[in-house]
Design a protein around this motif. Structure first.
Motif, short mmCIF file in Angstrom:
data_model
loop_
_atom_site.label_atom_id
_atom_site.label_comp_id
_atom_site.label_asym_id
_atom_site.label_seq_id
_atom_site.Cartn_x
_atom_site.Cartn_y
_atom_site.Cartn_z
N UNK A 291 43.07 9.28 35.54
CA UNK A 291 44.22 10.10 35.88
C UNK A 291 44.69 10.83 34.63
N UNK A 292 44.85 12.16 34.74
CA UNK A 292 45.21 12.97 33.59
C UNK A 292 46.30 13.97 33.98
N UNK A 293 46.96 14.50 32.96
CA UNK A 293 47.86 15.64 33.13
C UNK A 293 47.28 16.79 32.33
N UNK A 294 47.17 17.95 32.94
CA UNK A 294 46.58 19.12 32.30
C UNK A 294 47.66 20.17 32.05
N UNK A 295 47.61 20.79 30.88
CA UNK A 295 48.49 21.92 30.58
C UNK A 295 47.66 23.04 29.98
N UNK A 296 48.00 24.27 30.35
CA UNK A 296 47.26 25.43 29.85
C UNK A 296 47.23 26.51 30.90
N UNK A 297 46.84 27.70 30.49
CA UNK A 297 46.85 28.85 31.39
C UNK A 297 45.73 28.82 32.42
N UNK A 298 44.66 28.08 32.12
CA UNK A 298 43.49 28.14 33.00
C UNK A 298 43.21 26.80 33.69
N UNK A 299 44.28 26.09 34.06
CA UNK A 299 44.05 24.79 34.69
C UNK A 299 43.32 24.90 36.03
N UNK A 300 43.58 25.94 36.81
CA UNK A 300 42.88 26.11 38.09
C UNK A 300 41.39 26.27 37.88
N UNK A 301 41.01 27.09 36.90
CA UNK A 301 39.59 27.26 36.59
C UNK A 301 38.98 25.97 36.07
N UNK A 302 39.77 25.23 35.29
CA UNK A 302 39.29 23.96 34.75
C UNK A 302 39.00 22.98 35.88
N UNK A 303 39.90 22.91 36.87
CA UNK A 303 39.69 21.99 38.00
C UNK A 303 38.49 22.43 38.84
N UNK A 304 38.31 23.73 39.01
CA UNK A 304 37.14 24.23 39.75
C UNK A 304 35.86 23.83 39.03
N UNK A 305 35.87 23.89 37.70
CA UNK A 305 34.71 23.48 36.91
C UNK A 305 34.37 22.01 37.16
N UNK A 306 35.39 21.16 37.20
CA UNK A 306 35.16 19.73 37.43
C UNK A 306 34.61 19.48 38.84
N UNK A 307 35.16 20.18 39.82
CA UNK A 307 34.66 20.03 41.20
C UNK A 307 33.20 20.47 41.30
N UNK A 308 32.90 21.61 40.68
CA UNK A 308 31.52 22.12 40.72
C UNK A 308 30.56 21.21 39.98
N UNK A 309 31.09 20.39 39.08
CA UNK A 309 30.26 19.44 38.32
C UNK A 309 30.07 18.12 39.06
N UNK A 310 30.64 18.02 40.27
CA UNK A 310 30.40 16.85 41.11
C UNK A 310 31.48 15.79 41.10
N UNK A 311 32.61 16.05 40.43
CA UNK A 311 33.70 15.08 40.42
C UNK A 311 34.59 15.28 41.64
N UNK A 312 35.16 14.18 42.14
CA UNK A 312 36.21 14.26 43.14
C UNK A 312 37.52 14.50 42.40
N UNK A 313 38.19 15.61 42.73
CA UNK A 313 39.41 16.01 42.03
C UNK A 313 40.56 15.98 43.03
N UNK A 314 41.58 15.15 42.75
CA UNK A 314 42.76 15.05 43.61
C UNK A 314 44.00 15.36 42.78
#
Length: 320
Positions: A291-314
């Motif tokens: 479980x993490x907290x993300x800050x930054x302008x591109x958090x949506x793109x960062x989460x998409x990257x993780x999903x595309x890499x095969x992680x379950x992102x909630x």
């Protein structure tokens, strides 16, 4: 190998099973997990028709047991072995005599019984103990006798009713290792009843979680781990709930060798604050939850990257 459909079991006004469906594939170890009173043991006894369900059907190895008359049902049961929580050994018999008992019932000739008993005692690690009485054995040894007896008729299915709950942790692990070896070497399908998550984590390929006579969640462990909101995942990885709004929970299976989180942080210029997490070794391999907290302008793109890499992102606060 085991198919239960719409199982209901009622004792007077008490409903022990309420519309249970179960699908156990050939050759897998399938755990049924739940607390006392969930209906686990009733389900197990309905699978081999020691308890006849009030409604529903049970099919084992292609045979609808609920439709078989008495004599045919008894023959079908010979292909289903069962091991018990408190061993259920006959104190008046030796170890060899206990293992031989089902063979006697089946009418197996004496010489063949002796050969089979010796083979089974060797298989479960009790060579040379055939002449002992049950009171001379430790709890783990008694359970090994129970397993050998359950295997006497060359079953294709083995039912285990809380087989390790009366044992200490080290002995529990040795019995689970034995069951896993028998599953691999003999191709046994094992349906295992337990209230202990560690048992499921150690040996099970699939699991059904029961409560109040119903199955709340079921399936292959690897699939459930990747399912948003999975109760199994929450119980294996008990992170504090509720998750802070906006926090991100990441679940991954397999080899965690690729540093995806640090790669994401560099690529999208995102700051990562780790709130909690762990990695567990399950029967199917490594599983991690972070479980993490993300800050930054591109958090949506960062989460998409993780999903595309095969992680379950909630993301807490977002619909699944």
């Amino acid at each position: 190998m085991i198919q239960a459909s719409g199982l209901r079991k009622q004792y007077g006004q008490t409903v022990a099973l309420d519309g249970v469906d179960l699908h156990v594939r050939e050759g897998e170890i399938y755990g049924v997990l739940g607390q006392s009173g969930a209906g686990k043991s009733t389900l197990l006894r309905c699978v081999n028709l020691l308890e006849r369900p009030t409604a529903g059907t049970v099919t084992v190895a292609g045979q609808d047991l609920t439709a078989l008359p008495g004599r045919e049902l008894n023959r079908a049961r010979q292909r289903i072995g069962m091991i018990h929580q408190h061993f259920a050994l006959l104190s008046s018999r030796t170890v060899a005599g206990n293992v031989a008992f089902p063979l006697e019932v089946m009418g197996v000739p004496r010489a063949e019984r002796q050969r089979r008993v010796a083979e089974l005692l060797d298989l479960v690690g009790l060579q040379g103990r055939g002449g002992d009485r049950p009171h001379q054995l430790s709890g783990g040894q008694k359970q090994r006798v129970g397993i050998a007896r359950a295997l006497a008729g060359n079953p294709s299915v083995l039912l285990s009713d809380e087989a390790t709950s009366a044992l200490d942790p080290a002995t529990t692990q040795s019995i689970l290792a034995l069951l896993k070896r028998l599953n691999a070497e003999l191709g046994l399908t094992i349906l295992l009843i337990t209230h202990e998550m560690n048992v499921v984590k150690s040996v099970c390929d699939s699991v059904a979680i029961m409560a109040g006579g119903r199955v709340e969640e079921s399936g292959a462990i690897a699939d459930l781990i990747r399912t948003p909101g999975s109760r199994l995942t929450r119980e294996i990885f008990p992170l504090p709930e509720p998750a802070p709004a906006g926090s991100v929970t990441l679940t991954f299976t397999g080899d965690p060798g690729r540093p995806l989180v640090s790669e994401m942080a560099r690529k999208f210029d995102v700051d990562v604050n780790i709130l909690g997490g762990s990695i567990e070794e399950l029967a199917g391999g490594s599983v991690g939850r972070l479980r993490v907290a993300l800050t930054g302008a591109e958090t949506s793109s960062a989460l998409s990257f993780l999903r595309e890499s095969g992680l379950l992102v909630e993301v807490a606060g977002e619909a699944a």
